[in-house]
Design an enzyme around this catalytic site. Structure first.
Site, PDB file in Angstrom:
ATOM      1  N   ASP A   1     -11.278   2.461   3.953  1.00 15.89           N
ATOM      2  CA  ASP A   1     -11.674   1.092   3.619  1.00 15.89           C
ATOM      3  C   ASP A   1     -13.187   0.908   3.598  1.00 15.89           C
ATOM      4  O   ASP A   1     -13.676  -0.206   3.434  1.00 15.89           O
ATOM      5  CB  ASP A   1     -11.042   0.102   4.607  1.00 15.89           C
ATOM      6  CG  ASP A   1     -10.797  -1.266   3.982  1.00 15.89           C
ATOM      7  OD1 ASP A   1     -10.824  -1.369   2.734  1.00 15.89           O
ATOM      8  OD2 ASP A   1     -10.592  -2.236   4.726  1.00 15.89           O
TER       9      ASP A   1
ATOM     10  N   LYS B   1       0.826  -1.203   0.000  1.00 11.81           N
ATOM     11  CA  LYS B   1       0.000   0.000   0.000  1.00 11.81           C
ATOM     12  C   LYS B   1       0.862   1.255   0.000  1.00 11.81           C
ATOM     13  O   LYS B   1       0.571   2.217  -0.722  1.00 11.81           O
ATOM     14  CB  LYS B   1      -0.935  -0.026   1.210  1.00 11.81           C
ATOM     15  CG  LYS B   1      -2.027  -1.079   1.106  1.00 11.81           C
ATOM     16  CD  LYS B   1      -2.741  -1.334   2.423  1.00 11.81           C
ATOM     17  CE  LYS B   1      -3.759  -2.461   2.285  1.00 11.81           C
ATOM     18  NZ  LYS B   1      -4.367  -2.858   3.569  1.00 11.81           N
TER      19      LYS B   1
ATOM     20  N   GLN C   1      -5.146  -1.539   9.563  1.00 10.31           N
ATOM     21  CA  GLN C   1      -4.800  -2.838   8.987  1.00 10.31           C
ATOM     22  C   GLN C   1      -5.294  -3.963   9.902  1.00 10.31           C
ATOM     23  O   GLN C   1      -4.909  -4.040  11.068  1.00 10.31           O
ATOM     24  CB  GLN C   1      -3.289  -2.951   8.785  1.00 10.31           C
ATOM     25  CG  GLN C   1      -2.829  -4.250   8.147  1.00 10.31           C
ATOM     26  CD  GLN C   1      -3.331  -4.400   6.717  1.00 10.31           C
ATOM     27  OE1 GLN C   1      -3.321  -3.465   5.939  1.00 10.31           O
ATOM     28  NE2 GLN C   1      -3.766  -5.599   6.381  1.00 10.31           N
TER      29      GLN C   1
END
Length: 287
Positions: free
Chosen positions: A120, A53, A97
């Site tokens: 997200d 990422k 994460q």
């Protein structure tokens, strides 16, 4: 043989478009979009994902404000860090994460995110907008799946779509996105009976359960579109490690009309949609 749906190629195409747009917007607004990825502990898989990422951010011109924390960080400490990032004008997207260590409450941390910075798409506000069909930040992996279907010119409307898995990360949001595209959607989960009968009715099959190669050729009908979201590391008979999906690729690809490989299918699109979400959040501040 099935036509391979190339996630790497589409990711490269979209990232090039993102890079061009960021270059123009940075000149106009005086700064680049910013993304903060928060990682706790030293999980090797998570570390690899975070590195990918951060590399992708650098490639397209997104400023990275990633933070890596020791396993022992407390819930209260992480909440303070999230509050700081929520109030940092340089940061447009924040991603936590997953998975997190067991002593941390992931749901509470996600709920603490400023919804407009939820890169997200997992905050209840953004999931609610998905349910209502309103514009908003979308869950990255499901959004990547939809982009792959669109790029491959797969007609979704009126088709039977079967989703295997009901996680909040993939199964539920992809079912909602397919429904929004006018598919007839069935979700299969651990309590579903007669699974093979259901999967063999699918025109589009989305496998997202995290079990290696459990979707076999006798579970699909000819010309099914098969999207494999699973990423599983296994050891072969020689003891060598390799990545496989949830689908028995070699056999299913002889029956399906289209199929995504693992690796190189959905995975690259997840990172790309994260970049796209960050850009969307950045742009929403200015217009």
């Amino acid at each position: 043989m099935a036509k391979i749906i190339d996630g790497k190629a589409l990711a490269k195409k979209i990232q090039a478009e993102i890079s061009t747009e960021i270059a123009a917007l940075k000149h106009r607004y005086g700064r680049a979009p910013g993304l903060a990825v928060l990682m706790v502990g030293d999980n090797p898989a998570s570390a690899a994902y975070v590195k990918n990422k951060e590399t992708a951010c650098h490639k397209v011109g997104i400023a990275s404000f990633g933070k890596h924390f020791h396993q022992s960080i407390t819930q209260a400490e992480l909440e303070l860090i999230i509050d700081e990032l929520n109030n940092d004008d340089r940061v447009d997207g924040i991603l936590i994460q997953l998975p997190l260590p067991e002593h941390l409450d992931a749901i509470a941390l996600i709920n603490r995110l400023e919804p407009t910075k939820d890169a997200d798409g997992l905050h209840p506000n953004n999931l609610g907008k998905l349910v209502r069909g309103e514009p908003g930040l979308r869950s990255c992996t499901p959004a990547g799946v939809m982009a792959l279907l669109a790029e491959s010119q797969i007609d979704i409307e009126g088709k039977n779509a079967v989703v295997i898995g009901r996680s909040i990360l993939v199964g539920k949001p992809i079912a909602l996105m397919l429904l929004e595209a006018n598919a007839t959607v069935t979700i299969i989960h651990s309590r579903t009976k007669n699974i093979k009968e259901i999967t063999r009715q699918a025109d589009i099959l989305i496998a997202a359960i995290g079990k290696p190669e459990v979707i076999t050729s006798d579970m699909i009908k000819p010309d099914t579109v098969v999207i494999d979201v699973g990423i599983n590391r296994i050891n072969d008979h020689e003891g060598k490690s390799r990545l496989v999906g949830d689908v028995d690729y070699s056999n299913v690809s002889e029956i399906a009309s289209h199929i995504t490989p693992v690796p190189g299918g959905v995975g690259p699109m997840t990172v790309t949609m994260l970049l796209k979400n960050t850009l969307w959040a950045y742009k929403s501040k200015f217009f």
